[in-house]
Motif scaffolding. Structure first.
Motif, mmCIF file in Angstrom:
data_model
loop_
_atom_site.group_PDB
_atom_site.id
_atom_site.type_symbol
_atom_site.label_atom_id
_atom_site.label_comp_id
_atom_site.label_asym_id
_atom_site.label_seq_id
_atom_site.Cartn_x
_atom_site.Cartn_y
_atom_site.Cartn_z
ATOM 1 N N MET A 219 -27.909 34.291 101.422
ATOM 2 C CA MET A 219 -26.776 34.866 101.067
ATOM 3 C C MET A 219 -25.636 33.854 101.141
ATOM 4 N N LEU A 220 -25.344 32.866 102.282
ATOM 5 C CA LEU A 220 -24.344 32.081 102.554
ATOM 6 C C LEU A 220 -24.745 30.845 101.405
ATOM 7 N N GLU A 221 -25.811 30.361 101.527
ATOM 8 C CA GLU A 221 -26.093 29.180 100.381
ATOM 9 C C GLU A 221 -25.933 29.621 99.150
ATOM 10 N N ALA A 222 -26.375 30.899 98.576
ATOM 11 C CA ALA A 222 -26.178 31.127 97.246
ATOM 12 C C ALA A 222 -24.560 31.310 96.799
ATOM 13 N N THR A 223 -23.715 31.899 97.917
ATOM 14 C CA THR A 223 -22.400 32.068 97.458
ATOM 15 C C THR A 223 -21.933 30.481 97.419
ATOM 16 N N LEU A 224 -22.181 29.461 98.217
ATOM 17 C CA LEU A 224 -21.664 28.129 98.214
ATOM 18 C C LEU A 224 -22.398 27.451 96.827
ATOM 19 N N ILE A 225 -23.562 27.482 96.560
ATOM 20 C CA ILE A 225 -24.075 26.861 95.450
ATOM 21 C C ILE A 225 -23.241 27.623 94.320
ATOM 22 N N HIS A 226 -23.050 28.801 94.316
ATOM 23 C CA HIS A 226 -22.278 29.377 93.196
ATOM 24 C C HIS A 226 -21.130 28.630 92.996
ATOM 25 N N ARG A 227 -20.330 28.756 94.141
ATOM 26 C CA ARG A 227 -18.813 28.224 93.909
ATOM 27 C C ARG A 227 -18.610 26.821 93.771
ATOM 28 N N LEU A 228 -19.540 25.923 94.617
ATOM 29 C CA LEU A 228 -19.445 24.500 94.687
ATOM 30 C C LEU A 228 -20.286 23.796 93.324
ATOM 31 N N LEU A 229 -21.336 24.427 92.913
ATOM 32 C CA LEU A 229 -22.156 23.960 91.852
ATOM 33 C C LEU A 229 -22.121 24.679 90.536
ATOM 34 N N GLY A 230 -21.277 25.797 90.533
ATOM 35 C CA GLY A 230 -21.076 26.409 89.016
ATOM 36 C C GLY A 230 -22.068 27.035 88.720
ATOM 37 N N HIS A 231 -23.301 27.424 89.266
ATOM 38 C CA HIS A 231 -24.164 28.337 88.750
ATOM 39 C C HIS A 231 -24.092 29.809 88.786
ATOM 40 N N SER A 232 -24.640 30.383 87.873
ATOM 41 C CA SER A 232 -24.496 32.026 87.935
ATOM 42 C C SER A 232 -24.943 32.606 89.414
ATOM 43 N N HIS A 233 -24.314 33.769 89.807
ATOM 44 C CA HIS A 233 -24.867 34.280 90.903
ATOM 45 C C HIS A 233 -26.342 34.427 90.974
ATOM 46 N N ILE A 234 -26.884 35.194 90.110
ATOM 47 C CA ILE A 234 -28.386 35.284 90.180
ATOM 48 C C ILE A 234 -29.225 33.935 90.170
ATOM 49 N N TYR A 235 -28.856 32.923 89.367
ATOM 50 C CA TYR A 235 -29.425 31.691 89.600
ATOM 51 C C TYR A 235 -29.382 30.879 90.905
ATOM 52 N N SER A 236 -28.034 31.063 91.322
ATOM 53 C CA SER A 236 -27.738 30.652 92.689
ATOM 54 C C SER A 236 -28.509 31.284 93.607
ATOM 55 N N PHE A 237 -28.659 32.754 93.742
ATOM 56 C CA PHE A 237 -29.686 33.244 94.736
ATOM 57 C C PHE A 237 -30.897 32.908 94.420
ATOM 58 N N PHE A 238 -31.373 32.719 93.229
ATOM 59 C CA PHE A 238 -32.846 32.313 92.951
ATOM 60 C C PHE A 238 -33.071 30.913 93.689
ATOM 61 N N ILE A 239 -32.169 30.039 93.598
ATOM 62 C CA ILE A 239 -32.304 28.681 93.919
ATOM 63 C C ILE A 239 -32.246 28.727 95.507
ATOM 64 N N ALA A 240 -31.270 29.362 96.083
ATOM 65 C CA ALA A 240 -31.249 29.566 97.711
ATOM 66 C C ALA A 240 -32.454 30.095 98.254
ATOM 67 N N LEU A 241 -32.961 31.285 97.464
ATOM 68 C CA LEU A 241 -34.263 31.852 98.042
ATOM 69 C C LEU A 241 -35.445 30.888 98.173
ATOM 70 N N THR A 242 -35.746 30.143 96.978
ATOM 71 C CA THR A 242 -36.651 29.452 96.479
ATOM 72 C C THR A 242 -36.807 28.258 97.644
ATOM 73 N N LEU A 243 -35.507 27.513 97.693
ATOM 74 C CA LEU A 243 -35.251 26.390 98.568
ATOM 75 C C LEU A 243 -35.731 26.728 100.242
ATOM 76 N N ASN A 244 -35.020 27.997 100.552
ATOM 77 C CA ASN A 244 -35.122 28.344 101.928
ATOM 78 C C ASN A 244 -36.648 29.060 102.299
#
Length: 101
Positions: free
Chosen positions: A62-87
């Motif tokens: 959740m923390l990384e998805a929020t930071l990915i969304h805020r800092l890299l500009g991806h959508s909320h869902i895509y940021s969550f998918f990225i963070a979930l996949t990487l972790n």
């Protein structure tokens, strides 16, 4: 503990490049910094609390998805998918490597 952090970074950064091929250097630097924040927090909580690893990892996602969304500009869902996949990859591959030692 530093080797485990480096292992996490070495696993997650190339995987992220699959998801986003634009601004690669900037994105990888941001992800390195995000891991530089989330990894020590997870490690301290894992070693010094009774919180199960699954709950800690959920918080990190959740923390990384929020930071990915805020800092890299991806959508909320895509940021969550990225963070979930990487972790998820990092946990399973890291545990497999550690258990084989």
């Amino acid at each position: 503990m530093l080797p485990y952090f480096l292992l996490t970074v070495l696993l997650e950064l190339p995987l992220y490049a699959i998801f986003d091929r634009s601004r690669v250097a900037y994105s990888l630097c941001i992800l390195f910094l995000i891991n530089g924040v989330s990894w020590p927090m997870l490690t301290v909580l894992y070693l010094h609390s009774d919180i199960p690893l699954l709950w800690l990892e959920a918080g990190v996602v959740m923390l990384e998805a929020t930071l990915i969304h805020r800092l890299l500009g991806h959508s909320h869902i895509y940021s969550f998918f990225i963070a979930l996949t990487l972790n998820t990859a990092s946990v399973f591959i890291g545990r497999a490597i550690i258990s084989s030692l």
